[in-house]
Design a protein around this motif. Structure first.
Motif, PDB file in Angstrom:
ATOM      1  N   LYS A  29       0.824  -1.203   0.000  1.00 51.71           N
ATOM      2  CA  LYS A  29       0.000   0.000   0.000  1.00 51.71           C
ATOM      3  C   LYS A  29       0.866   1.264   0.000  1.00 51.71           C
ATOM      4  CE  LYS A  29      -3.950   1.997   2.372  1.00 51.71           C
ATOM      5  NZ  LYS A  29      -4.887   1.860   3.551  1.00 51.71           N
ATOM      6  N   GLU A  32       2.322   1.707  -3.478  1.00 49.27           N
ATOM      7  CA  GLU A  32       1.323   2.211  -4.408  1.00 49.27           C
ATOM      8  C   GLU A  32       1.050   3.705  -4.178  1.00 49.27           C
ATOM      9  OE1 GLU A  32      -2.030  -0.257  -3.877  1.00 49.27           O
ATOM     10  OE2 GLU A  32      -1.219  -1.978  -4.988  1.00 49.27           O
ATOM     11  N   ALA A  33       1.037   4.119  -2.880  1.00 46.62           N
ATOM     12  CA  ALA A  33       0.818   5.537  -2.568  1.00 46.62           C
ATOM     13  C   ALA A  33       1.971   6.390  -3.079  1.00 46.62           C
ATOM     14  CB  ALA A  33       0.642   5.709  -1.062  1.00 46.62           C
ATOM     15  N   GLU A  34       3.235   5.862  -2.902  1.00 44.38           N
ATOM     16  CA  GLU A  34       4.396   6.610  -3.394  1.00 44.38           C
ATOM     17  C   GLU A  34       4.361   6.730  -4.921  1.00 44.38           C
ATOM     18  OE1 GLU A  34       7.795   4.678  -1.793  1.00 44.38           O
ATOM     19  OE2 GLU A  34       7.553   5.553   0.228  1.00 44.38           O
ATOM     20  N   GLU A  35       3.959   5.624  -5.601  1.00 49.25           N
ATOM     21  CA  GLU A  35       3.882   5.663  -7.054  1.00 49.25           C
ATOM     22  C   GLU A  35       2.834   6.689  -7.518  1.00 49.25           C
ATOM     23  OE1 GLU A  35       3.162   1.695  -8.281  1.00 49.25           O
ATOM     24  OE2 GLU A  35       5.230   0.986  -7.912  1.00 49.25           O
ATOM     25  N   ARG A  36       1.642   6.695  -6.812  1.00 50.12           N
ATOM     26  CA  ARG A  36       0.617   7.667  -7.179  1.00 50.12           C
ATOM     27  C   ARG A  36       1.113   9.108  -6.946  1.00 50.12           C
ATOM     28  NH1 ARG A  36      -2.756   3.853  -4.651  1.00 50.12           N
ATOM     29  NH2 ARG A  36      -2.769   5.123  -2.762  1.00 50.12           N
ATOM     30  N   LYS A  37       1.844   9.302  -5.844  1.00 46.38           N
ATOM     31  CA  LYS A  37       2.382  10.616  -5.536  1.00 46.38           C
ATOM     32  C   LYS A  37       3.405  11.044  -6.583  1.00 46.38           C
ATOM     33  CE  LYS A  37       4.582  13.254  -1.828  1.00 46.38           C
ATOM     34  NZ  LYS A  37       5.137  13.184  -0.452  1.00 46.38           N
ATOM     35  N   SER A  38       4.289  10.090  -6.998  1.00 49.82           N
ATOM     36  CA  SER A  38       5.291  10.409  -8.014  1.00 49.82           C
ATOM     37  C   SER A  38       4.622  10.750  -9.345  1.00 49.82           C
ATOM     38  CB  SER A  38       6.262   9.243  -8.212  1.00 49.82           C
ATOM     39  OG  SER A  38       6.969   8.994  -7.012  1.00 49.82           O
ATOM     40  N   ALA A  39       3.578   9.981  -9.676  1.00 48.51           N
ATOM     41  CA  ALA A  39       2.873  10.253 -10.928  1.00 48.51           C
ATOM     42  C   ALA A  39       2.197  11.620 -10.884  1.00 48.51           C
ATOM     43  CB  ALA A  39       1.830   9.141 -11.193  1.00 48.51           C
ATOM     44  N   ALA A  40       1.600  11.976  -9.715  1.00 43.98           N
ATOM     45  CA  ALA A  40       0.962  13.295  -9.594  1.00 43.98           C
ATOM     46  C   ALA A  40       1.991  14.420  -9.699  1.00 43.98           C
ATOM     47  CB  ALA A  40       0.213  13.381  -8.261  1.00 43.98           C
ATOM     48  N   GLN A  41       3.148  14.226  -9.070  1.00 43.35           N
ATOM     49  CA  GLN A  41       4.205  15.234  -9.139  1.00 43.35           C
ATOM     50  C   GLN A  41       4.712  15.415 -10.571  1.00 43.35           C
ATOM     51  OE1 GLN A  41       7.150  13.978  -6.312  1.00 43.35           O
ATOM     52  NE2 GLN A  41       6.039  14.833  -4.517  1.00 43.35           N
TER      53      GLN A  41
END
Length: 361
Positions: A29, A32-41
């Protein structure tokens, strides 16, 4: 006891397995949160870059438009300045030409007036002389009284001016429009002194009592050629040419006036209409003004223009502002031809080499 221990061990293992599974799920989890954060950045960074590129393009377009407007404005200002400069040059050339034309007109009028005055004085002297019988002088016959064959030619000889639309005056002179003369404008109407030699017919060369020669004609093609040549000269003329010729002419007139004054002798013998006068008769018939006769007056005599705020030039002429002249506007700046008689002082009347009279205010 062994069974209880085995169950406890089994229970401990299951608890560890659940703990490990929970940790693995939490790790998954978190990843996945870090990946979503990286994608948003990354998406935010890409959007920011796109905005900056768009803003830079807008700024560049605005700067290009500003430069184009400034260049266009500078070109318009340069064109307006060039047009203004050309207008000023044309205006200055026209003013110089008009001033020169007025000055030449004044000099020609003065010459004509002086010629008329001299002719009148000669006629008066002849009349006065004829009233007293002279038993010692033989009778003279003028060339006009001698019979001679009429010689008619097709065109004027070289150096002889032509008079068109001419007619004979009562005093024996000729009036008409002159062409080919260095002393008058083309087509200017003049009046000659009485004719002494030649016949009053077209195609004849006549000579006046002052020695001038003219060709009488009714050929109007000469007028058309003169107008065409004048237009060509104007179109090919260079700036300041008239001013340089005027300066040379004034220097020449001043030099000629000085030579005449240097060669002049008091009470010399003169001849009028074939009658010889001695020193006493000449002095009585044609009075010569002397410097001592110059007097100061408070205002100009009638018919004599006044020059105010004047100054004398090196060539002997006078520059100032004229009033009371029919040839110039009031308070117009003029320059006379060289002064030949009269004291150049305030309150005196002077005469130029061309015969014009002025009152110095």
């Amino acid at each position: 006891k062994a069974a209880a221990q085995a169950a406890a061990e089994q229970k401990r293992q299951e608890a560890e397995e659940r703990k490990a599974a929970a940790q693995a799920a939490a790790q998954q989890k978190r990843q996945e949160a870090e990946e979503r954060k990286s994608a948003a950045q990354a998406a935010a960074e890409q959007k920011r870059q796109a905005l900056e590129e768009k803003k830079a393009a807008q700024l560049e377009a605005t700067e290009n438009r500003r430069k184009a407007i400034e260049e266009k404005k500078a070109a318009q200002l340069a064109a307006a300045e060039e047009k203004r400069r050309q207008l000023e040059e044309r205006k200055a050339a026209q003013q110089a030409a008009a001033e020169e034309k007025r000055r030449l007109a004044e000099e020609r009028k003065a010459i004509q007036q002086a010629t008329s005055d001299a002719r009148r004085r000669e006629q008066e002297a002849k009349k006065a002389k004829s009233s007293v019988p002279n038993f010692f002088s033989p009778r003279t016959i003028s060339p006009a009284q001698r019979s001679s064959p009429v010689k008619v030619i097709a065109k004027a000889p070289r150096g002889v001016p032509t008079i068109l639309d001419w007619k004979k005056r009562r005093d024996g002179g000729v009036t008409g429009k002159i062409y080919g003369s260095p002393n008058f404008d083309e087509g200017e109407r003049i009046e000659t002194s009485p004719i002494e030699k030649g016949e009053f017919v077209n195609g004849a060369v006549v000579t006046t009592n002052s020695g001038s020669r003219y060709f009488l004609s009714n050929d109007n093609s000469l007028k058309q050629r003169s107008q065409k040549a004048a237009a060509t000269n104007i179109s090919e003329s260079k700036p300041r040419a008239t001013i340089n010729l005027t300066r040379l002419k004034r220097e020449k007139e001043a030099k000629a006036a000085e030579e005449v004054l240097a060669k002049a002798k008091p009470r010399r013998t003169i001849s009028l209409f074939g009658v010889t006068l001695g020193d006493d008769d000449a002095a009585a018939a044609v009075p010569v003004p002397s410097p001592s006769a110059t007097k100061t007056i408070r205002k100009a005599p009638r018919g004599v223009p006044t020059i105010n705020r004047w100054k004398q030039n090196r060539d002997g002429s006078v520059t100032g502002f004229i009033t009371g002249s029919p040839n110039f506007s009031e308070n117009e700046r003029v320059t006379t031809s060289p002064i030949t008689s009269g004291a150049v002082t305030a309150g005196s009347i002077v005469r130029t080499g061309s015969g014009s009279k002025y009152f110095l205010g």
